[in-house]
Scaffold this active site. Structure first.
Site, PDB file in Angstrom:
ATOM      1  N   LYS A 183     -34.612  -5.571 -36.619  1.00 52.60           N
ATOM      2  CA  LYS A 183     -35.445  -6.408 -37.168  1.00 52.60           C
ATOM      3  C   LYS A 183     -36.062  -7.292 -36.255  1.00 52.60           C
ATOM      4  O   LYS A 183     -35.327  -7.893 -35.584  1.00 52.60           O
ATOM      5  CB  LYS A 183     -34.451  -7.466 -38.333  1.00 52.60           C
ATOM      6  CG  LYS A 183     -35.208  -8.417 -39.000  1.00 52.60           C
ATOM      7  CD  LYS A 183     -34.478  -9.454 -39.518  1.00 52.60           C
ATOM      8  CE  LYS A 183     -34.647 -10.730 -38.707  1.00 52.60           C
ATOM      9  NZ  LYS A 183     -35.989 -11.467 -38.839  1.00 52.60           N
ATOM     10  N   GLU A 258     -27.061 -11.929 -26.669  1.00 56.23           N
ATOM     11  CA  GLU A 258     -27.833 -12.578 -25.246  1.00 56.23           C
ATOM     12  C   GLU A 258     -28.694 -13.970 -25.666  1.00 56.23           C
ATOM     13  O   GLU A 258     -29.645 -13.717 -26.366  1.00 56.23           O
ATOM     14  CB  GLU A 258     -28.809 -11.445 -24.783  1.00 56.23           C
ATOM     15  CG  GLU A 258     -29.061 -11.733 -23.363  1.00 56.23           C
ATOM     16  CD  GLU A 258     -30.431 -12.421 -23.381  1.00 56.23           C
ATOM     17  OE1 GLU A 258     -30.359 -13.615 -23.000  1.00 56.23           O
ATOM     18  OE2 GLU A 258     -31.408 -11.885 -23.426  1.00 56.23           O
ATOM     19  N   CYS A 292     -35.629 -16.274 -21.069  1.00 59.78           N
ATOM     20  CA  CYS A 292     -34.399 -17.121 -20.983  1.00 59.78           C
ATOM     21  C   CYS A 292     -33.704 -17.231 -19.536  1.00 59.78           C
ATOM     22  O   CYS A 292     -32.887 -17.843 -19.423  1.00 59.78           O
ATOM     23  CB  CYS A 292     -33.268 -16.359 -21.955  1.00 59.78           C
ATOM     24  SG  CYS A 292     -33.105 -14.462 -21.545  1.00 59.78           S
ATOM     25  N   GLU A 393     -32.496 -26.361 -23.349  1.00 56.78           N
ATOM     26  CA  GLU A 393     -33.248 -25.271 -22.994  1.00 56.78           C
ATOM     27  C   GLU A 393     -34.850 -25.832 -23.326  1.00 56.78           C
ATOM     28  O   GLU A 393     -35.177 -26.050 -24.535  1.00 56.78           O
ATOM     29  CB  GLU A 393     -32.970 -24.128 -23.610  1.00 56.78           C
ATOM     30  CG  GLU A 393     -33.735 -22.686 -23.215  1.00 56.78           C
ATOM     31  CD  GLU A 393     -33.333 -21.453 -23.759  1.00 56.78           C
ATOM     32  OE1 GLU A 393     -33.543 -20.575 -23.066  1.00 56.78           O
ATOM     33  OE2 GLU A 393     -32.765 -21.343 -25.051  1.00 56.78           O
TER      34      GLU A 393
END
Length: 490
Positions: A183, A258, A292, A393
């Site tokens: 997906k 992850e 990331c 983040e």
């Protein structure tokens, strides 16, 4: 034979790829994909639902056993052809990535190259899937540890590197005898859908790889909670990963995640300042800071702080913001309006909390930036670990910088985070490097170099940055279950 796409109202409309056929969603509704450079609509894709997810999973389940029964080397040969097909379509795929995501064309070309390698590395390792033969405590007996595929797996990719991240999962999953339903993210799905065409051309049997599009609360939830799914591998935000972990719990489905990061960038007094500046400039601003493993908070020793800040500010000021299709552009737009707004909010809050803007801190000016999702590269000083910009983040071209006085202080500040994906350390003191090996609470640590993992390594996060990991022999092993045989031959 069904068509992958057709023109609808001047836009390319792509279909989903299920059991080797291009199909519409059961609902008949679509998702719009825009160009973040100018906010113009580019494509539409099916807005798949639970029924479509079940069809894809059932297709995969129907062919998993014969695919697993095929000798691994033959699976590897098919996947090597798949990698070749990706390389042959390199430029066309990269252009799609740039259009739908906003990354520079040079980076998109690199993403396609990496994606092909993500397929090819496990394909070439197909002969090296190993078990164990162990001595038994009983006479005339052996213990065999045999590794077998999970079966039906689901791959969910993030929007920042949708093509490469999908291939990062497809390669080891299929090589080890699993089948996969992928997906792609709804905001950047089109390049991933092109993989269906290339899989068909490469000779991957129908059903071994299915690609479906749809929302996380419908399509995604069914993929995660369906009993046919035996493993979910997902790259994305920590919040989404936690939700997947919870929903997979009822069936005890294996989960590999992850997730988000908040990488510290530590420059000590003996570190090479010029090398650190170069690494920081590239690593923080690659893909408009939407990586990331980007350095997200800077801890600079007081003895080199002024030199680093001066040189880093000069380097950042030279970065070119603009059309990602043009050669020489360093920074394209953010992926969408929401991400841009979140970036602006966190910078404004940092300023309200006492941070000082050295450069940037706003949308760039000029006619070419009137539409699209733009934000200038921003350097903030006078930051401290209590600020959200140092804890949450950011995922954008913002560099919050804090002055430190020792390695011990840097270590304490770096580890004072819920995240543990990547970290950067610049020093020539091997004693401190060895201490970092033991004491830095991160899964991937770059010492005296910019970010960028390699295929034979292992990419994994600690704490809220994930569980499982990918790449190399350890990544392949995550797609295999173990069976233990106690074989008595007396």
């Amino acid at each position: 034979m069904s068509m992958m796409k057709e023109s609808r109202d001047g836009l390319d409309h792509y279909r989903m790829f299920i059991h080797g056929e291009w199909v519409e969603s059961s609902s008949g509704t679509t998702i719009e994909v825009e160009n973040p450079t100018n906010e113009e609509l580019l494509y539409t894709v099916p807005n798949g639902n639970q029924e479509d997810a079940r069809k894809a999973l059932e297709s995969a389940a129907s062919v998993q056993k014969p695919w697993a029964a095929m000798p691994a080397v033959q699976r590897g040969e098919i996947l090597a052809r798949f990698a070749d097909k990706i390389r042959e379509n390199r430029v066309a795929l990269a252009r799609i990535l740039t259009l739908e995501m906003g990354k520079t064309l040079s980076l998109a070309l690199g993403e396609v190259d990496v994606a092909a390698d993500f397929i090819n590395f496990p394909a070439q390792a197909a002969r090296r899937i190993e078990g164990d033969l162990l001595p038994s405590d009983s006479p005339s007996e052996h213990i065999w540890i045999h590794k077998v595929p999970y079966g039906v797996t689901v791959g969910i990719a993030a929007w920042n590197f949708p093509f490469a991240l999908s291939c990062r999962k497809i390669g080891p999953a299929l090589t080890t005898g699993n089948v996969m339903v992928v997906k792609p993210p709804s905001v950047t799905p089109v390049a991933v859908l092109e993989l269906g065409r290339l899989a068909k051309e490469a000779g991957i049997p129908d059903g071994v790889l299915n690609i479906v599009t749809g929302g996380g609360s419908t399509m995604g939830e069914e993929l995660v909670t369906n009993k046919l799914t035996r493993l979910v591998t997902m790259t994305g935000s920590t919040a989404t990963g936690q939700d997947i972990f919870r929903k997979a719990a009822d069936n005890l489905t294996a989960v590999r995640l992850e997730l988000g990061g908040k990488a510290p960038f530590i420059l000590l007094e003996d570190g090479d300042v010029d090398k650190a500046v170069e690494a920081a400039t590239v690593s923080r601003h690659l893909n408009s800071g939407q990586v990331c493993t980007c350095p997200e908070r800077f801890y600079i020793h007081e003895k080199v702080y002024d030199e680093f800040l001066e040189k880093y500010t000069a380097a950042v000021s030279k970065l070119v913001i603009g059309d990602p299709m043009k050669e020489g552009t360093d920074i394209g737009p953010k992926v969408n309006a929401y991400e841009t707004e979140q970036l602006a909010k966190i910078v404004d809050k940092a300023v309200a909390q006492g941070a000082k803007v050295i450069t940037g801190g706003k949308r760039p000016q000029g006619a070419e930036f009137e539409k699209g999702h733009w934000y200038e590269p921003t350097i903030l000083t006078e930051c401290h670990n209590g600020m959200e910009v140092m804890r949450d983040e950011v995922f954008g071209v913002v560099s919050p910088i804090m002055k430190i006085s020792s390695f011990e202080q840097a270590l304490e500040l770096a580890n004072d985070s819920d995240y543990g994906l990547a970290a950067f350390l610049f020093t020539h003191d091997m004693r401190l490097i060895q201490r970092a090996v033991l004491d830095l609470e991160f899964g991937e640590i770059y010492v005296n170099r910019p970010m960028g993992e390699q295929r034979q390594g292992f990419h994994n996060g600690h704490k809220l940055s994930g569980t499982g990991g990918e790449d190399g022999k350890y990544g392949m092993d995550n797609y295999l279950e173990k069976k233990t045989f106690y074989v008595n031959f007396s």
